[in-house]
Design an enzyme around this catalytic site. Structure first.
Site, PDB file in Angstrom:
ATOM      1  N   ASP A   1      40.321  22.304   8.755  1.00 16.26           N
ATOM      2  CA  ASP A   1      40.134  21.463   9.933  1.00 16.26           C
ATOM      3  C   ASP A   1      38.946  22.039  10.704  1.00 16.26           C
ATOM      4  O   ASP A   1      38.407  23.090  10.343  1.00 16.26           O
ATOM      5  CB  ASP A   1      41.417  21.509  10.776  1.00 16.26           C
ATOM      6  CG  ASP A   1      41.258  20.827  12.111  1.00 16.26           C
ATOM      7  OD1 ASP A   1      40.864  19.647  12.122  1.00 16.26           O
ATOM      8  OD2 ASP A   1      41.509  21.465  13.142  1.00 16.26           O
TER       9      ASP A   1
ATOM     10  N   ALA B   1      38.026  21.613  14.990  1.00 11.86           N
ATOM     11  CA  ALA B   1      38.368  22.131  16.325  1.00 11.86           C
ATOM     12  C   ALA B   1      39.723  22.836  16.322  1.00 11.86           C
ATOM     13  O   ALA B   1      40.719  22.292  15.850  1.00 11.86           O
ATOM     14  CB  ALA B   1      38.376  20.998  17.344  1.00 11.86           C
TER      15      ALA B   1
ATOM     16  N   LYS C   1      40.811   9.691  16.359  1.00 13.45           N
ATOM     17  CA  LYS C   1      40.843   9.560  17.814  1.00 13.45           C
ATOM     18  C   LYS C   1      41.253   8.165  18.289  1.00 13.45           C
ATOM     19  O   LYS C   1      41.886   8.036  19.332  1.00 13.45           O
ATOM     20  CB  LYS C   1      39.499   9.978  18.416  1.00 13.45           C
ATOM     21  CG  LYS C   1      39.129  11.426  18.110  1.00 13.45           C
ATOM     22  CD  LYS C   1      40.285  12.385  18.389  1.00 13.45           C
ATOM     23  CE  LYS C   1      39.983  13.797  17.936  1.00 13.45           C
ATOM     24  NZ  LYS C   1      41.199  14.631  17.872  1.00 13.45           N
TER      25      LYS C   1
ATOM     26  N   ASP D   1      45.236  23.711  12.560  1.00  9.99           N
ATOM     27  CA  ASP D   1      45.878  24.274  13.756  1.00  9.99           C
ATOM     28  C   ASP D   1      46.856  23.311  14.414  1.00  9.99           C
ATOM     29  O   ASP D   1      47.372  23.600  15.500  1.00  9.99           O
ATOM     30  CB  ASP D   1      44.808  24.671  14.783  1.00  9.99           C
ATOM     31  CG  ASP D   1      44.091  23.461  15.362  1.00  9.99           C
ATOM     32  OD1 ASP D   1      43.539  22.664  14.570  1.00  9.99           O
ATOM     33  OD2 ASP D   1      44.088  23.300  16.592  1.00  9.99           O
TER      34      ASP D   1
END
Length: 264
Positions: free
Chosen positions: A8, A10, A49, A183
């Site tokens: 991933d 960010a 998003k 994360d």
């Protein structure tokens, strides 16, 4: 043998704490008169998003605030407006927050040295990723393949479509020879849906939800408690492995390769 690692972005390799999208979401919704908590935002972090905006608009508190302000529930045009505001804000903040996390280059160089391919999936759009990818490349991190949901007809996480595209591009037939590291819980779900090995990272993660400064200001016991809280969340969704920091991935790869050697 492990043939590829899919990271991933960010919260995993850049932007400790995955701060840029949180700030951008808050700004976009505040422009519409809606207050969001970090928890509201982070519970679906990692999704495409557009999908993420939709999830936030479905939250009970958000619907309540919206109805109080506008005397109706949000519609698709409202979603489009917020998404456009979010995009504009995020494109600005990405330039500020795209900084490699500690250990990323060391890990990346290890993978290159041992011929392990590197790809990435993300909840960001191609336009967002251009900023992130170019900045990371300046700092020495340049994955072999960068995939967004736009490359797979909008099928973002937790769909396995991005990972399946990577497998085709890398000509890897066995998903067990691939590691997906991220994360967020949706990173793990994406990997599980593709049948690959999954690794959750703790420090700097969206699940931890702290900046580097905030984490460093905690005393040792508080840091341990925070880490354990995140580990329990990854374990609750059956991540194959949970690691504190990114260079710990090397031990996972060596363990898996040794296990595979024994089986053969």
């Amino acid at each position: 043998m492990i043939e590829a690692v899919i990271f991933d972005w960010a919260g995993t390799t850049v932007d400790y704490g995955s701060l840029a999208p949180v700030i951008a979401f808050k700004k976009a919704f505040k422009n519409a008169g809606i207050e969001l908590s970090d928890e509201d935002i982070r519970q679906d972090m990692g999704m495409a998003k557009w999908d993420h905006v939709g999830r936030i608009l479905e939250l009970e508190d958000v619907k309540k605030q919206w109805e109080q302000k506008y005397s109706e529930l949000p519609n698709n045009n409202d979603r489009k407006k917020i998404y456009a505001d979010f995009q504009q804000s995020l494109l600005h903040y990405l330039k500020e927050y795209t900084e490699l996390k500690s250990g990323v280059l060391k890990t990346f160089n290890y993978l290159k040295e041992y011929g392990i391919k590197v790809a990435t999936t993300t909840g960001y759009t191609a336009e967002m990723m251009k900023i992130v990818k170019d900045k990371a490349a300046e700092d020495g991190y340049a994955p072999d393949l960068v995939v967004t949901s736009e490359d797979v007809n909008g099928l973002g996480r937790p769909s396995p479509a991005m990972i399946q595209l990577i497998m085709r591009e890398f000509n890897i037939s066995d998903p067990r020879n691939i590691i997906k590291i991220g994360d967020t819980l949706v990173d793990i779900e994406e990997g599980q849906n593709a049948g690959v090995k999954t690794v959750g990272i703790v420090e700097g993660s969206s699940l931890l939800g702290l900046s580097q400064v905030e984490f460093d200001e905690l005393d040792n016991e508080e840091q341990i408690a925070k880490r354990n809280e995140v580990k329990r969340k990854f374990e609750a969704v059956n991540a194959d492995f949970v690691i504190d920091s990114i260079f710990d991935l090397v031990q996972i790869i060596e363990y898996l390769n040794e296990s595979m050697d024994k089986k053969w």
